[in-house]
Motif scaffolding. Structure first.
Motif, PDB file in Angstrom:
ATOM      1  N   ILE A   1       0.826  -1.216   0.000  1.00  9.38           N
ATOM      2  CA  ILE A   1       0.000   0.000   0.000  1.00  9.38           C
ATOM      3  C   ILE A   1       0.860   1.265   0.000  1.00  9.38           C
ATOM      4  O   ILE A   1       0.353   2.366  -0.198  1.00  9.38           O
ATOM      5  CB  ILE A   1      -0.981   0.015   1.191  1.00  9.38           C
ATOM      6  N   GLY A   2       2.149   1.110   0.252  1.00  7.91           N
ATOM      7  CA  GLY A   2       3.035   2.259   0.277  1.00  7.91           C
ATOM      8  C   GLY A   2       4.447   1.838   0.626  1.00  7.91           C
ATOM      9  O   GLY A   2       4.727   0.646   0.828  1.00  7.91           O
ATOM     10  N   ARG A   3       5.333   2.817   0.703  1.00  2.25           N
ATOM     11  CA  ARG A   3       6.729   2.549   1.039  1.00  2.25           C
ATOM     12  C   ARG A   3       7.261   3.678   1.914  1.00  2.25           C
ATOM     13  O   ARG A   3       6.901   4.837   1.729  1.00  2.25           O
ATOM     14  CB  ARG A   3       7.585   2.451  -0.227  1.00  2.25           C
ATOM     15  N   GLU A   4       8.132   3.310   2.846  1.00  4.02           N
ATOM     16  CA  GLU A   4       8.833   4.309   3.648  1.00  4.02           C
ATOM     17  C   GLU A   4      10.209   4.539   3.048  1.00  4.02           C
ATOM     18  O   GLU A   4      10.911   3.588   2.685  1.00  4.02           O
ATOM     19  CB  GLU A   4       8.969   3.850   5.092  1.00  4.02           C
ATOM     20  N   ALA A   5      10.590   5.809   2.918  1.00  2.53           N
ATOM     21  CA  ALA A   5      11.884   6.163   2.350  1.00  2.53           C
ATOM     22  C   ALA A   5      12.927   6.323   3.453  1.00  2.53           C
ATOM     23  O   ALA A   5      12.635   6.865   4.523  1.00  2.53           O
ATOM     24  CB  ALA A   5      11.767   7.458   1.553  1.00  2.53           C
ATOM     25  N   PHE A   6      14.135   5.844   3.181  1.00  2.00           N
ATOM     26  CA  PHE A   6      15.261   5.961   4.101  1.00  2.00           C
ATOM     27  C   PHE A   6      16.431   6.604   3.379  1.00  2.00           C
ATOM     28  O   PHE A   6      16.646   6.373   2.192  1.00  2.00           O
ATOM     29  CB  PHE A   6      15.674   4.585   4.631  1.00  2.00           C
ATOM     30  N   LEU A   7      17.193   7.404   4.119  1.00  2.64           N
ATOM     31  CA  LEU A   7      18.327   8.115   3.543  1.00  2.64           C
ATOM     32  C   LEU A   7      19.587   7.268   3.646  1.00  2.64           C
ATOM     33  O   LEU A   7      19.855   6.650   4.678  1.00  2.64           O
ATOM     34  CB  LEU A   7      18.528   9.445   4.282  1.00  2.64           C
ATOM     35  N   ARG A   8      20.360   7.247   2.577  1.00  6.95           N
ATOM     36  CA  ARG A   8      21.656   6.568   2.541  1.00  6.95           C
ATOM     37  C   ARG A   8      22.705   7.581   2.088  1.00  6.95           C
ATOM     38  O   ARG A   8      22.406   8.509   1.332  1.00  6.95           O
ATOM     39  CB  ARG A   8      21.628   5.380   1.580  1.00  6.95           C
ATOM     40  N   SER A   9      23.945   7.416   2.558  1.00  6.89           N
ATOM     41  CA  SER A   9      25.007   8.324   2.142  1.00  6.89           C
ATOM     42  C   SER A   9      26.277   7.539   1.860  1.00  6.89           C
ATOM     43  O   SER A   9      26.484   6.444   2.388  1.00  6.89           O
ATOM     44  CB  SER A   9      25.274   9.392   3.220  1.00  6.89           C
ATOM     45  N   ALA A  10      27.114   8.105   1.001  1.00  8.82           N
ATOM     46  CA  ALA A  10      28.404   7.506   0.665  1.00  8.82           C
ATOM     47  C   ALA A  10      29.374   8.628   0.323  1.00  8.82           C
ATOM     48  O   ALA A  10      28.971   9.707  -0.104  1.00  8.82           O
ATOM     49  CB  ALA A  10      28.269   6.542  -0.517  1.00  8.82           C
ATOM     50  N   SER A  11      30.658   8.360   0.540  1.00 10.26           N
ATOM     51  CA  SER A  11      31.689   9.313   0.147  1.00 10.26           C
ATOM     52  C   SER A  11      32.633   8.618  -0.822  1.00 10.26           C
ATOM     53  O   SER A  11      32.494   7.430  -1.111  1.00 10.26           O
ATOM     54  CB  SER A  11      32.463   9.808   1.379  1.00 10.26           C
ATOM     55  N   ALA A  12      33.601   9.354  -1.309  1.00  6.48           N
ATOM     56  CA  ALA A  12      34.550   8.771  -2.258  1.00  6.48           C
ATOM     57  C   ALA A  12      35.393   7.682  -1.611  1.00  6.48           C
ATOM     58  O   ALA A  12      35.910   6.793  -2.295  1.00  6.48           O
ATOM     59  CB  ALA A  12      35.444   9.869  -2.817  1.00  6.48           C
ATOM     60  N   ASP A  13      35.531   7.731  -0.284  1.00  8.32           N
ATOM     61  CA  ASP A  13      36.433   6.804   0.403  1.00  8.32           C
ATOM     62  C   ASP A  13      35.732   5.694   1.162  1.00  8.32           C
ATOM     63  O   ASP A  13      36.337   4.659   1.447  1.00  8.32           O
ATOM     64  CB  ASP A  13      37.327   7.583   1.393  1.00  8.32           C
ATOM     65  N   ASP A  14      34.453   5.897   1.549  1.00  8.39           N
ATOM     66  CA  ASP A  14      33.799   4.879   2.374  1.00  8.39           C
ATOM     67  C   ASP A  14      32.297   4.917   2.152  1.00  8.39           C
ATOM     68  O   ASP A  14      31.810   5.542   1.209  1.00  8.39           O
ATOM     69  CB  ASP A  14      34.134   5.089   3.858  1.00  8.39           C
ATOM     70  N   GLN A  15      31.574   4.272   3.042  1.00 10.24           N
ATOM     71  CA  GLN A  15      30.123   4.170   2.911  1.00 10.24           C
ATOM     72  C   GLN A  15      29.384   5.368   3.496  1.00 10.24           C
ATOM     73  O   GLN A  15      28.156   5.381   3.539  1.00 10.24           O
ATOM     74  CB  GLN A  15      29.633   2.884   3.577  1.00 10.24           C
ATOM     75  N   GLY A  16      30.131   6.379   3.918  1.00  8.93           N
ATOM     76  CA  GLY A  16      29.473   7.582   4.409  1.00  8.93           C
ATOM     77  C   GLY A  16      29.017   7.461   5.849  1.00  8.93           C
ATOM     78  O   GLY A  16      29.562   6.694   6.640  1.00  8.93           O
ATOM     79  N   LEU A  17      27.971   8.222   6.195  1.00 11.30           N
ATOM     80  CA  LEU A  17      27.471   8.296   7.563  1.00 11.30           C
ATOM     81  C   LEU A  17      26.073   7.709   7.644  1.00 11.30           C
ATOM     82  O   LEU A  17      25.317   7.743   6.683  1.00 11.30           O
ATOM     83  CB  LEU A  17      27.434   9.754   8.029  1.00 11.30           C
ATOM     84  N   SER A  18      25.736   7.204   8.821  1.00 16.52           N
ATOM     85  CA  SER A  18      24.364   6.759   9.047  1.00 16.52           C
ATOM     86  C   SER A  18      23.460   7.985   9.049  1.00 16.52           C
ATOM     87  O   SER A  18      23.916   9.106   9.315  1.00 16.52           O
ATOM     88  CB  SER A  18      24.254   6.037  10.388  1.00 16.52           C
ATOM     89  N   PRO A  19      22.160   7.812   8.747  1.00 16.71           N
ATOM     90  CA  PRO A  19      21.251   8.967   8.798  1.00 16.71           C
ATOM     91  C   PRO A  19      21.277   9.661  10.153  1.00 16.71           C
ATOM     92  O   PRO A  19      21.226  10.893  10.225  1.00 16.71           O
ATOM     93  CB  PRO A  19      19.890   8.343   8.495  1.00 16.71           C
ATOM     94  N   TRP A  20      21.349   8.886  11.232  1.00 18.95           N
ATOM     95  CA  TRP A  20      21.357   9.487  12.575  1.00 18.95           C
ATOM     96  C   TRP A  20      22.568  10.406  12.738  1.00 18.95           C
ATOM     97  O   TRP A  20      22.453  11.541  13.210  1.00 18.95           O
ATOM     98  CB  TRP A  20      21.386   8.391  13.636  1.00 18.95           C
ATOM     99  N   THR A  21      23.753   9.919  12.341  1.00 12.42           N
ATOM    100  CA  THR A  21      24.968  10.725  12.453  1.00 12.42           C
ATOM    101  C   THR A  21      24.913  11.926  11.534  1.00 12.42           C
ATOM    102  O   THR A  21      25.328  13.033  11.889  1.00 12.42           O
ATOM    103  CB  THR A  21      26.198   9.869  12.124  1.00 12.42           C
ATOM    104  N   LEU A  22      24.380  11.730  10.347  1.00 14.55           N
ATOM    105  CA  LEU A  22      24.294  12.807   9.368  1.00 14.55           C
ATOM    106  C   LEU A  22      23.442  13.961   9.898  1.00 14.55           C
ATOM    107  O   LEU A  22      23.840  15.129   9.828  1.00 14.55           O
ATOM    108  CB  LEU A  22      23.693  12.253   8.076  1.00 14.55           C
TER     109      LEU A  22
END
Length: 274
Positions: free
Chosen positions: A61-82
């Motif tokens: 019936i729907g979808r929840e969106a989640f934020l993801r991040s990445a940098s040139a060197d690693d997988q980035g930060l968690s949404p909470w840290t961001l």
């Protein structure tokens, strides 16, 4: 709920076609070769992941969106840290709005069906003085999207401040959006049910117990406000314990957050196990 599905309006298509195909100075958004949209935030590449929300028959019936991040060197930060790194209100508001716009565009690109649930950060509720949702409504209108196809979801900590929460939800509803709240217990929903007026109430399945206990709590929760639909979250395996009334279901049992939007659930039975 099909009448409130997201659709790729010509306005949205034109906006997407104008986005650069690579990272460009002064532009916060660009498209990848596969068509998905990514955002730029202080050197991090932001992207979207979507988790399905289903009914008792397993229909999405729907979808929840989640934020993801990445940098040139690693997988980035968690949404909470961001979000925690956005220490002043102005940066927090800018990041929150960028994330919601990014998710909306990716949902449109992916051919999302059903409702789109978008989280709002808890600090934003107090950081925005009035008319929550007005700025995002301008984005939605510019893309030709129906606002009632979007559900603005508040975090569990917001439910500890029912007066502020009621004010915020009223703002979002006045701007045409549907709204959802998270509660940390059945008792908390009982305490705020007469104050706040959401379209959806989300509660962690781990707060409900098992078997007969879970079924009785769900019956009671559904009866508290007939105009609010209950969503049981964090379900790791399909279970008959949570198939009560009009409750909706969310968790790994029905799909992990994924960048790709699928119209069906790979490898998951729509029939609850006994």
């Amino acid at each position: 709920m099909a009448d409130a599905d997201l659709s790729l309006h010509p306005l949205a298509l034109a906006f997407l076609e104008r986005l650069p195909r690579h990272k460009t100075a002064g532009k916060q958004l660009h498209r990848q070769d596969d068509g998905r949209v990514v955002g730029d935030w202080v050197g991090l590449e932001l992207s979207s992941a979507f988790q399905p929300i289903v009914d008792a028959a397993g229909q999405i019936i729907g979808r929840e969106a989640f934020l993801r991040s990445a940098s040139a060197d690693d997988q980035g930060l968690s949404p909470w840290t961001l979000f925690a790194a956005a220490t002043d209100d102005a940066r927090l508001i800018a990041l929150d709005r960028l994330a919601r716009t990014l998710h909306l565009l990716n949902a449109l690109v992916g051919g999302n069906t059903g409702l789109l649930f978008l989280n709002v950060h808890g600090r934003l509720l107090a950081a925005v003085g009035d008319d929550h949702g007005r700025a995002f409504r301008r984005v939605v209108d510019a893309l030709g999207v129906r606002p009632d196809s979007i559900v603005i979801e508040t975090p569990v900590e917001a439910s500890a401040q029912p007066d502020l929460l009621a004010f915020v939800l009223r703002n979002y509803r006045n701007n045409g959006f549907r709204v959802a709240v998270n509660v940390d217990s059945a008792a908390q929903w009982q305490s705020i049910a007469s104050t706040v007026h959401p379209h959806f109430v989300k509660i962690d399945s781990r707060k409900l117990g098992h078997g007969h206990e879970a079924q009785e709590r769900l019956k009671w929760l559904n009866a508290l406000r007939e105009d609010a639909t209950l969503i049981v979250t964090h379900l790791e395996t399909p279970s008959a314990d949570h198939q009560i009334g009009q409750s909706l279901l969310q968790g790994y049992a029905f799909g992990h957050p994924s960048a790709a939007i699928s119209s069906r659930q790979e490898g998951v039975s729509s029939t609850p196990s006994p």
